[in-house]
Design an enzyme around this catalytic site. Structure first.
Site, PDB file in Angstrom:
ATOM      1  N   ARG A   1       0.841  -1.219   0.000  1.00  0.00           N
ATOM      2  CA  ARG A   1       0.000   0.000   0.000  1.00  0.00           C
ATOM      3  C   ARG A   1       0.862   1.249   0.000  1.00  0.00           C
ATOM      4  O   ARG A   1       1.912   1.285   0.628  1.00  0.00           O
ATOM      5  CB  ARG A   1      -0.843   0.071   1.278  1.00  0.00           C
TER       6      ARG A   1
ATOM      7  N   MET B   1      -3.594   7.062  -4.555  1.00  0.00           N
ATOM      8  CA  MET B   1      -2.563   6.179  -5.090  1.00  0.00           C
ATOM      9  C   MET B   1      -3.025   4.738  -4.969  1.00  0.00           C
ATOM     10  O   MET B   1      -4.137   4.473  -4.533  1.00  0.00           O
ATOM     11  CB  MET B   1      -1.253   6.429  -4.369  1.00  0.00           C
TER      12      MET B   1
ATOM     13  N   ARG C   1      -5.331   7.133  10.945  1.00  0.00           N
ATOM     14  CA  ARG C   1      -4.861   8.444  10.494  1.00  0.00           C
ATOM     15  C   ARG C   1      -5.829   9.482  11.020  1.00  0.00           C
ATOM     16  O   ARG C   1      -6.954   9.150  11.392  1.00  0.00           O
ATOM     17  CB  ARG C   1      -4.774   8.511   8.966  1.00  0.00           C
TER      18      ARG C   1
ATOM     19  N   CYS D   1      -7.389  45.043   0.252  1.00  0.00           N
ATOM     20  CA  CYS D   1      -8.827  44.878   0.001  1.00  0.00           C
ATOM     21  C   CYS D   1      -9.106  44.105  -1.281  1.00  0.00           C
ATOM     22  O   CYS D   1     -10.251  43.952  -1.673  1.00  0.00           O
ATOM     23  CB  CYS D   1      -9.532  46.229  -0.014  1.00  0.00           C
TER      24      CYS D   1
ATOM     25  N   TYR E   1      -4.702  45.604   8.519  1.00  0.00           N
ATOM     26  CA  TYR E   1      -5.990  44.933   8.320  1.00  0.00           C
ATOM     27  C   TYR E   1      -6.057  44.223   6.973  1.00  0.00           C
ATOM     28  O   TYR E   1      -5.230  44.446   6.083  1.00  0.00           O
ATOM     29  CB  TYR E   1      -7.131  45.961   8.413  1.00  0.00           C
TER      30      TYR E   1
HETATM   31  C1  PEP Z   1      -8.382  45.726  -6.504  1.00  0.00           C
HETATM   32  O1  PEP Z   1      -7.973  46.117  -7.580  1.00  0.00           O
HETATM   33  O2  PEP Z   1      -7.775  44.906  -5.794  1.00  0.00           O
HETATM   34  C2  PEP Z   1      -9.660  46.205  -5.973  1.00  0.00           C
HETATM   35  C3  PEP Z   1     -10.071  45.886  -4.771  1.00  0.00           C
HETATM   36  O3  PEP Z   1     -10.436  46.919  -6.820  1.00  0.00           O
HETATM   37  P1  PEP Z   1     -11.313  46.279  -7.967  1.00  0.00           P
HETATM   38  O4  PEP Z   1     -11.266  44.820  -7.837  1.00  0.00           O
HETATM   39  O5  PEP Z   1     -12.663  46.840  -7.796  1.00  0.00           O
HETATM   40  O6  PEP Z   1     -10.620  46.791  -9.176  1.00  0.00           O
END
Ligand code: PEP
Ligand code: MG
Length: 902
Positions: free
Chosen positions: A99, A110, A343, A844, A864
């Site tokens: 095995r 596998m 496991r 973001c 953040y």
């Molecule tokens: C990015 O460019 O990361 C952003 C958050 O803006 P958008 O995705 O709206 O262009």
């Protein structure tokens, strides 16, 4: 490692020589078998061939070198002595299983070969020894089938067809009803089949069998499904797999025998009760392969009470030892229990959470350990959808609830169809008689999976749970009508392409598209998140564009809004015509009219956001995308024009459409992503941004009047030059002072900041920071512009090939490219804070919800991350894990330093 280093290096370890910490060398299975052997548990003896031997095997052109083979034979001899059975000897034959066992568990990916050591002679020996020729020839035919497929490459379906024919010939329904003579006959037919298909004879030399089997298992490290699985779970290709050679015990010697899989807790719900399945008179792979539908483990208590109680005791002992839920394979040979593997059990999000929290409550692990145990991506599973009451009542079929969540899609009967359809953007539910590991790509491409056979520990269930896909298994009321290419449930016929809704939590299948209910937070999740919040330092904000999303985000623990994309407020049915009028306006007055109509709408949007986030920051980004996105497509206008021209009295309408067409043409750009968007738009049409700024402050003033604390943060997109930011900062300050009273100006501590999403902005962060209160790294655009990959096209065009060829380790739009984009972020963050230490910086883009990227954000000292509302719990956990990981690496370094000092 080269050949020379491999020679004389120990690469075969008897189970009694290893222990749990030797995972890198012995693989997970080997290390655990060793650990169980040490603990005195009933494990059939055997040995492990190391991952190093596997890597050497690849290096030597897929061949076991003489030294490794010599060690294997020594290991075998030791095993023979211990067992008093001898490999290939007719009267006391030793049989072994071969095995795979990789470092990171890859269930079912596998290959395995059982009953190695059987040939025309030893099969007679086993038959005489056990007085059970049926059993002996059943084992032999299984060996030829597995060996024929895995080692010699014969399609396993061909063996299955012969097996089916034999059952028909004997007039029986189940495999275990085939007579001894039937099996004997089948062995002959299988051997002929192998010879016919490969031109080679099934090897009678048992050492050849062993060598070829080990080689095949090593090679299976590189089979297609294992490669897909590794890519999916980010497992390095150069780990290699170990191979475990273990003496066979038999669950198929009659009704005092059996085989099964048991989890120490329920891997679907986390409930602290044994969960699993077993089959009487069956051999190892039957349960996991999902060929027969097994009985629930609780039923074992009735059939074999002593064995059941021993099993109960032993598995709990293992759970305590490993401090985690265990997934254990066992075999019962004439009422004696053997453990074949333990496991850590794969579990879905709900179970993972409950188990982690329960283990803390039971005093078995710490809160920090519990946080580490959670796969942040799994949390998305918890936040899965469910079907409505109405759908539940209309279900057509019920199967086993194998993986929770609900899904809607069009039925596909083959993995390839599922993959092709999902590429066309369709939602697919894969329906299969049973799934084999080869179907993994199909499962991946589908919204959910249904199988007709197999239990909750079958391959389909394990893989779907791991991927967080809803899955319903063992739906035996469904009939597959191969010839008609459809399935039938009662009188209902379902064709490929028909819509179904499935509920993996209840095991239901419903015909048609049903609405799905959104998920909720559980008690365990809230508790674990609270522990994570005690640990993490990164703040977690939400990307939300509507008050409703903001509310959801807040319920998930968002500490504010990190990105409100105001353009998303413009796509509303009511607003779009006003926005279009604003764009199409011939002169400033007409534009002002439209803007005046938009202003109160925007103001009420912002008020809603401020109310939902009372007292928390709300980052509002001014309009970003190119204006043509709000206008109809040129083709639509052409069609409309043609239609109108065919009618009388439409002169005015025709003129309007022609005007729209002119504007669309005027706004058309060759590279809209690099064109008139972001703050460039605001510079060309300042009145648009002015309206938005005014709406923000009017909303703030209105909230303040109602006693609601507001913290607006106005964000300028696509800044590349400090002068762009300065231009808007001045306007923002001016408008604020016009709208807010002195008192309100004091109460409303607004901020002005910028997206950093153009490489030039990152490189000139020092200048930009002078005029910015915060930096928000727009990693979507920053990735697009740093790598020069169009974010709209790359994923559909070349990225998958880049990933297939390992030119890129990850999709850079999902996981931050630390070496490139990450460096720009780090540089800008450091430079910005060197000018303005109180500058707040975060991410973001999509990466703000990716655990690996979050870890990077923490490591470089951002304040953040901001992500979509449903990812917030994930981000909170990932941020806490980042702290724990960092502490651990500091600890490791200091231990090393101390070690050196000594
Ligand atoms: C990015 O460019 O990361 C952003 C958050 O803006 P958008 O995705 O709206 O262009
Ligand atoms: Mg952007």
């Amino acid at each position: 490692m080269n050949m020379a280093t491999m020679v004389n290096r120990k690469c075969v370890f008897a189970f009694q020589e290893g222990h749990a910490k030797m995972v890198d060398l012995l693989g997970g299975k080997g290390a655990n078998l060793a650990e169980m052997t040490r603990a005195g548990l009933s494990v059939p003896p055997g040995f492990t061939v190391t991952t190093e031997a596997c890597l050497a095997y690849f290096k030597d052109g897929n061949q076991l070198n003489d030294d490794v083979m010599h060690q294997i034979l020594m290991g075998l001899a030791q095993l023979e002595r211990g067992k008093g059975q001898f490999f290939g000897e007719r009267d006391k034959p030793l049989l072994v299983s071969v095995r795979s066992g990789s470092v990171t568990s890859m269930p079912g990916m596998m290959d395995t070969i059982l009953n190695v050591g059987l040939n025309d002679e030893t099969v007679v020996g086993i038959s005489e020894l056990t007085g059970n020729p049926r059993f002996a020839f059943d084992c032999y035919r299984r060996l030829i089938q597995m060996f024929g497929h895995v080692v010699m490459g014969v399609d396993s379906q061909l063996f299955e067809h012969q097996l089916e024919r034999m059952k028909k010939r004997e007039g029986v329904l189940r495999d275990e009803q085939i007579s001894a003579d039937g099996l004997k006959q089948l062995v002959q037919e299988y051997k002929l089949l192998v010879q016919l298909k490969t031109g080679r004879i099934f090897p009678q030399d048992v050492v050849d069998q062993l060598r070829l089997a080990i080689e095949a298992v090593f090679s299976s490290w590189n089979n297609a499904r294992a490669q897909v699985y590794r890519r999916l779970h980010r497992i390095p290709d150069d780990q290699g797999t170990a191979v475990n050679v273990q003496s066979m015990v038999f669950g198929n010697m009659g009704d005092t025998c059996g085989t099964g899989v048991v989890f120490t807790r329920n891997p679907s719900t986390g409930e602290n009760a044994l969960f699993g399945e077993f089959l009487l008179n069956a051999q190892g792979e039957d349960v996991v392969a999902g060929i027969r539908t097994p009985m629930p483990i609780a039923a074992l208590e009735q059939v074999m009470p002593d064995v059941y109680h021993e099993l109960q005791r032993t598995v709990k002992q293992l759970e305590l030892h490993y401090q985690d839920i265990q997934d254990i394979e066992f075999t019962i040979e004439h009422n004696k229990l053997y453990l074949l593997q333990t496991r850590s059990g794969k579990r879905n999000a709900q179970a993972a959470l409950k188990i982690a929290v329960d283990l803390v409550r039971e005093g078995i692990i710490t809160k920090r350990q519990a946080i580490e145990r959670i796969d942040p991506m799994h949390l998305e599973q918890l936040l899965h959808r469910a079907i409505s009451e109405e759908a539940q009542q209309q279900s057509l079929a019920k199967g086993l609830p194998a993986s929770p969540g609900a899904a809607v899609g069009q039925v596909a009967f083959h993995a390839e169809t599922a993959v092709a359809w999902s590429k066309e953007g369709k939602r697919v539910i894969l329906v299969r008689p049973e799934t084999t590991p080869e179907d993994i790509e199909g499962v991946l491409a589908s919204e959910g999976v249904v199988t007709l056979r197999g239990g909750m520990t079958s391959h389909a269930a394990v893989v779907a749970r791991g991927m967080g896909k809803p899955c319903v298994c063992g739906c035996e009321t469904i009939q597959f009508l191969e010839a008609e290419h459809c399935i039938q449930i009662g009188n209902q016929v379902i064709q490929e392409g028909d819509w179904v809704t499935i509920d993996g939590h209840r095991g239901l299948i419903c015909l048609g598209e049903f609405e799905l209910k959104e998920p909720e937070m559980t008690q365990e999740l809230s508790e674990l998140l609270a522990w994570a919040d005690e640990v993490r330092t990164l703040r977690v904000l939400a990307n939300a564009d509507h008050p409703h999303d903001a509310q959801v985000a807040r319920q998930f623990g968002a500490e504010g809004i990190g990105l409100c994309r105001t353009e998303h407020m413009f796509f509303d049915k009511e607003r779009l015509p006003v926005v279009q009028r604003m764009i199409l306006a011939e002169h400033a007055d007409a534009r002002q009219d439209a803007l005046a109509q938009l202003l109160p709408m925007q103001q009420s949007d912002f008020e809603g956001m401020f109310e939902a986030m009372e007292g928390l920051p709300v980052t509002i980004r001014l309009l970003d995308p190119p204006l043509h996105e709000f206008l109809p497509k040129r083709k639509e206008l052409q069609d409309r024009l043609q239609e109108l021209r065919g009618q009388v009295g439409m002169a005015r309408e025709i003129a309007d459409v022609e005007a729209a067409m002119k504007k669309v043409e005027a706004l058309e750009e060759v590279n809209p992503m690099l064109g008139q968007r972001g703050c460039r738009l605001g510079i060309v049409y300042p009145e648009v941004y002015d309206m938005q700024i005014e709406a923000i402050f009017k909303a703030a003033a209105s909230c303040l009047e109602r006693g609601i604390i507001v913290r607006p943060e106005i964000m300028i997109p696509l800044v590349g030059h400090v002068t762009e930011l300065k231009f808007f900062r001045d306007r923002i300050e001016q408008i604020a002072s016009q709208i807010l009273s002195k008192m309100q100006l004091q109460l409303c501590a607004y901020k002005v900041g910028t997206m950093i999403e153009v490489p030039r902005a990152a490189l000139t962060a020092r200048q930009i920071a002078v005029h910015a209160d915060f930096f928000s790294f727009g990693t979507n655009d920053l990735t697009q512009m740093t790598l020069g990959y169009s974010r709209d096209d790359a994923e559909g065009k070349f990225l998958s090939q880049y990933l297939d060829h390992r030119i890129l380790p990850h999709n850079p739009f999902q996981v931050l490219d630390e070496d490139g984009v990450g460096q720009l972020i780090q540089l800008a963050n450091t430079a910005g804070k060197s000018v303005k230490p109180q500058l707040k910086a975060g991410v973001c883009g999509e990466h703000g919800g990716d655990p690996q990227s979050i870890q990077f954000c923490h490591a470089i000292g951002l304040e953040y991350v901001s992500c979509s509302p449903y990812r917030i719990p994930l981000a909170r956990i990932a941020a806490a894990q980042a702290v724990i990981a960092q502490e651990r690496s500091v600890e490791e370094v200091s231990t090393q330093v101390k070690g050196k000092a000594v």
